[in-house]
Motif scaffolding. Structure first.
Motif, PDB file in Angstrom:
ATOM      1  N   TYR A   1       0.836  -1.202   0.000  1.00  0.00           N
ATOM      2  CA  TYR A   1       0.000   0.000   0.000  1.00  0.00           C
ATOM      3  C   TYR A   1       0.872   1.254   0.000  1.00  0.00           C
ATOM      4  O   TYR A   1       0.655   2.189  -0.789  1.00  0.00           O
ATOM      5  CB  TYR A   1      -0.923   0.013   1.216  1.00  0.00           C
ATOM      6  CG  TYR A   1      -1.644   1.337   1.400  1.00  0.00           C
ATOM      7  CD1 TYR A   1      -2.788   1.635   0.678  1.00  0.00           C
ATOM      8  CD2 TYR A   1      -1.167   2.296   2.287  1.00  0.00           C
ATOM      9  CE1 TYR A   1      -3.443   2.855   0.815  1.00  0.00           C
ATOM     10  CE2 TYR A   1      -1.806   3.510   2.439  1.00  0.00           C
ATOM     11  CZ  TYR A   1      -2.945   3.782   1.707  1.00  0.00           C
ATOM     12  OH  TYR A   1      -3.576   4.995   1.859  1.00  0.00           O
TER      13      TYR A   1
ATOM     14  N   GLU B   1       2.786   1.736  -3.309  1.00  0.00           N
ATOM     15  CA  GLU B   1       1.946   2.302  -4.373  1.00  0.00           C
ATOM     16  C   GLU B   1       1.671   3.781  -4.114  1.00  0.00           C
ATOM     17  O   GLU B   1       1.681   4.590  -5.044  1.00  0.00           O
ATOM     18  CB  GLU B   1       0.644   1.511  -4.464  1.00  0.00           C
ATOM     19  CG  GLU B   1       0.853   0.074  -4.957  1.00  0.00           C
ATOM     20  CD  GLU B   1      -0.408  -0.779  -4.894  1.00  0.00           C
ATOM     21  OE1 GLU B   1      -1.516  -0.204  -4.815  1.00  0.00           O
ATOM     22  OE2 GLU B   1      -0.303  -2.018  -4.932  1.00  0.00           O
TER      23      GLU B   1
ATOM     24  N   ASP C   1      -6.795  -2.368  -1.575  1.00  0.00           N
ATOM     25  CA  ASP C   1      -6.745  -2.619  -3.017  1.00  0.00           C
ATOM     26  C   ASP C   1      -5.320  -2.620  -3.531  1.00  0.00           C
ATOM     27  O   ASP C   1      -4.979  -1.933  -4.488  1.00  0.00           O
ATOM     28  CB  ASP C   1      -7.598  -1.600  -3.793  1.00  0.00           C
ATOM     29  CG  ASP C   1      -7.704  -1.968  -5.274  1.00  0.00           C
ATOM     30  OD1 ASP C   1      -7.657  -3.169  -5.582  1.00  0.00           O
ATOM     31  OD2 ASP C   1      -7.832  -1.046  -6.112  1.00  0.00           O
ATOM     32  N   ILE C   2      -4.457  -3.417  -2.894  1.00  0.00           N
ATOM     33  CA  ILE C   2      -3.094  -3.560  -3.403  1.00  0.00           C
ATOM     34  C   ILE C   2      -3.112  -4.503  -4.609  1.00  0.00           C
ATOM     35  O   ILE C   2      -4.019  -5.318  -4.769  1.00  0.00           O
ATOM     36  CB  ILE C   2      -2.126  -4.077  -2.324  1.00  0.00           C
ATOM     37  CG1 ILE C   2      -2.552  -5.470  -1.832  1.00  0.00           C
ATOM     38  CG2 ILE C   2      -2.045  -3.090  -1.166  1.00  0.00           C
ATOM     39  CD1 ILE C   2      -1.562  -6.109  -0.867  1.00  0.00           C
ATOM     40  N   GLU C   3      -2.116  -4.389  -5.450  1.00  0.00           N
ATOM     41  CA  GLU C   3      -2.082  -5.176  -6.682  1.00  0.00           C
ATOM     42  C   GLU C   3      -2.079  -6.672  -6.398  1.00  0.00           C
ATOM     43  O   GLU C   3      -2.675  -7.460  -7.135  1.00  0.00           O
ATOM     44  CB  GLU C   3      -0.854  -4.796  -7.508  1.00  0.00           C
ATOM     45  CG  GLU C   3      -0.813  -5.460  -8.873  1.00  0.00           C
ATOM     46  CD  GLU C   3       0.353  -4.986  -9.720  1.00  0.00           C
ATOM     47  OE1 GLU C   3       0.306  -5.180 -10.937  1.00  0.00           O
ATOM     48  OE2 GLU C   3       1.305  -4.409  -9.149  1.00  0.00           O
ATOM     49  N   GLU C   4      -1.453  -7.087  -5.315  1.00  0.00           N
ATOM     50  CA  GLU C   4      -1.376  -8.508  -4.970  1.00  0.00           C
ATOM     51  C   GLU C   4      -2.761  -9.126  -4.819  1.00  0.00           C
ATOM     52  O   GLU C   4      -2.973 -10.289  -5.175  1.00  0.00           O
ATOM     53  CB  GLU C   4      -0.595  -8.655  -3.662  1.00  0.00           C
ATOM     54  CG  GLU C   4      -0.323 -10.084  -3.249  1.00  0.00           C
ATOM     55  CD  GLU C   4       0.530 -10.152  -1.987  1.00  0.00           C
ATOM     56  OE1 GLU C   4       0.509 -11.210  -1.327  1.00  0.00           O
ATOM     57  OE2 GLU C   4       1.207  -9.158  -1.666  1.00  0.00           O
TER      58      GLU C   4
ATOM     59  N   ARG D   1      -5.379  -8.495  -6.508  1.00  0.00           N
ATOM     60  CA  ARG D   1      -5.995  -8.731  -7.814  1.00  0.00           C
ATOM     61  C   ARG D   1      -5.477 -10.017  -8.459  1.00  0.00           C
ATOM     62  O   ARG D   1      -6.057 -10.497  -9.433  1.00  0.00           O
ATOM     63  CB  ARG D   1      -5.712  -7.547  -8.737  1.00  0.00           C
ATOM     64  CG  ARG D   1      -6.278  -6.222  -8.214  1.00  0.00           C
ATOM     65  CD  ARG D   1      -5.710  -5.026  -8.968  1.00  0.00           C
ATOM     66  NE  ARG D   1      -5.495  -3.905  -8.055  1.00  0.00           N
ATOM     67  CZ  ARG D   1      -4.764  -2.839  -8.343  1.00  0.00           C
ATOM     68  NH1 ARG D   1      -4.180  -2.759  -9.528  1.00  0.00           N
ATOM     69  NH2 ARG D   1      -4.613  -1.883  -7.465  1.00  0.00           N
TER      70      ARG D   1
ATOM     71  N   THR E   1      -9.346 -14.006  -6.276  1.00  0.00           N
ATOM     72  CA  THR E   1      -9.081 -12.573  -6.186  1.00  0.00           C
ATOM     73  C   THR E   1      -9.836 -11.984  -5.004  1.00  0.00           C
ATOM     74  O   THR E   1     -10.891 -12.472  -4.605  1.00  0.00           O
ATOM     75  CB  THR E   1      -9.499 -11.860  -7.482  1.00  0.00           C
ATOM     76  OG1 THR E   1     -10.881 -12.152  -7.757  1.00  0.00           O
ATOM     77  CG2 THR E   1      -8.640 -12.318  -8.650  1.00  0.00           C
TER      78      THR E   1
END
Length: 338
Positions: free
Chosen positions: A74, A77, A277-280, A282, A287
């Motif tokens: 987090y 980003e 909503d961290i990329e990991e 997704r 998901t």
């Protein structure tokens, strides 16, 4: 040799002082004159020496972003967004990792570790309102996160109580009734965790569901391993949860790992929601449904307010901004979509 202000003045047919005023924004310049100077800048490919400009104004051109967890995606980003925002305003952003250490946060706050920067964006964890009010240095400061509130500095955060409400309301809407929370603070700090637990409890009450203390898992930290261990303890209960709300996405991803190892299906047996909503999240399997703060707005607004303070612009009194968030539904609650 690079293009100089004299070259711009000669090319545009105006005085050197006028070119300087346009480039540096010192004084108002007529629109037609400004356009003529700007055209000369574009045609000659002039690039200002930002370092020299900052030095002339008694500044370094450096601002700092101090975060408590360098290995938390987090903050990584958020830092990427802030770095780009600072560059767009002619500043270089440097990173400070406090490691959630009180001494490090105090050193940054009182200026002993930041004599070469023009301003500081700080995400505090271990210090409180009293320490911030007691600071005596006048270097501009912007606070982000929920560690400190009600102080005379710009403060950018999300509404954590409302964010928790949104997560629990979603879980209730898909039929879950034994909803656990992972990440209640074991100690007295981490104000955001207290606020998220408060929102969790209030949302349960609003839904007519009982608050079960045994479904609130306390953790010493807020990483994947903490979520994994807490989920294991929750599954050992006589009436384990049918849904889990994690303090953040890392905690929720750790919980997903334990559920997979236990042979439980997500979301059929246990639904999972995180925050950040961290990329990991997704790319997790499944998901991860999450509460997504507007990181872009947090990073950009924090930098803009700080630079405005540094440059003495006519900005309003210190303000507290609660930036927006949204629920992103993914496979871990069985309802993929926006």
């Amino acid at each position: 040799m690079g293009v100089s202000l004299k070259d711009i003045a000669r090319h545009s047919g105006v005085s050197l002082a006028t070119v300087s005023n346009v480039v540096n924004g010192y004084r108002p310049v007529g629109e037609r004159t400004r356009q003529r100077v700007q055209q000369a800048i574009d045609e000659l490919g002039y690039s200002p020496n930002l370092g020299a400009r900052h030095l002339r104004r008694g500044r370094t051109g450096l601002i700092a972003l101090a975060i408590p967890e360098l290995n938390n995606p987090y903050f990584a980003e958020l830092a990427e967004i802030a770095i780009a925002a600072a560059a767009g305003l002619g500043y270089t952003l440097v990173m400070e990792n406090t490691a959630a250490d009180r001494g490090a946060e105090l050193a940054l706050l009182d200026g002993t570790r930041r004599h070469i920067i023009d301003g500081l964006i700080l995400s505090p964890v271990r210090i409180g309102r009293e320490e911030v009010l007691a600071r005596t240095v006048d270097t501009p400061l912007v606070l982000i996160g929920e560690g400190v509130s009600d102080v005379p500095y710009d403060h950018i955060a999300i509404d954590n109580v409302a964010a928790s409400h949104a997560a629990i309301q979603h879980l209730v809407a898909i039929g879950r009734r034994r909803i656990a929370f992972i990440g209640a603070p074991a100690g007295g700090d981490r104000q955001s965790a207290h606020l998220r637990v408060r929102g969790y409890r209030e949302a349960l009450t609003a839904a007519g569901l009982p608050y079960r203390p045994r479904l609130v898992a306390r953790t010493d930290a807020f990483g994947r391993l903490d979520g994994k261990r807490a989920m294991r303890d929750l599954l050992a209960l006589g009436d384990p949860p049918d849904a889990v709300f994690g303090y953040n996405d890392l905690v929720a991803i750790g919980a997903l790992r334990t559920l997979a190892e236990a042979g439980l299906r997500v979301p059929e047996d246990v639904a999972v929601v995180g925050i950040d909503d961290i990329e990991e999240g997704r790319f997790a399997t499944p998901t991860l449904t999450t509460i997504a703060p507007d990181k872009r707005e947090i990073g950009r607004l924090a930098v803009r307010r700080l630079v405005a303070r540094i440059e003495g612009a006519a900005v309003a009194a210190p303000l507290t901004v609660q930036t927006p968030f949204r629920l992103i539904r993914r496979e871990s609650t069985g309802t993929p979509g926006g």
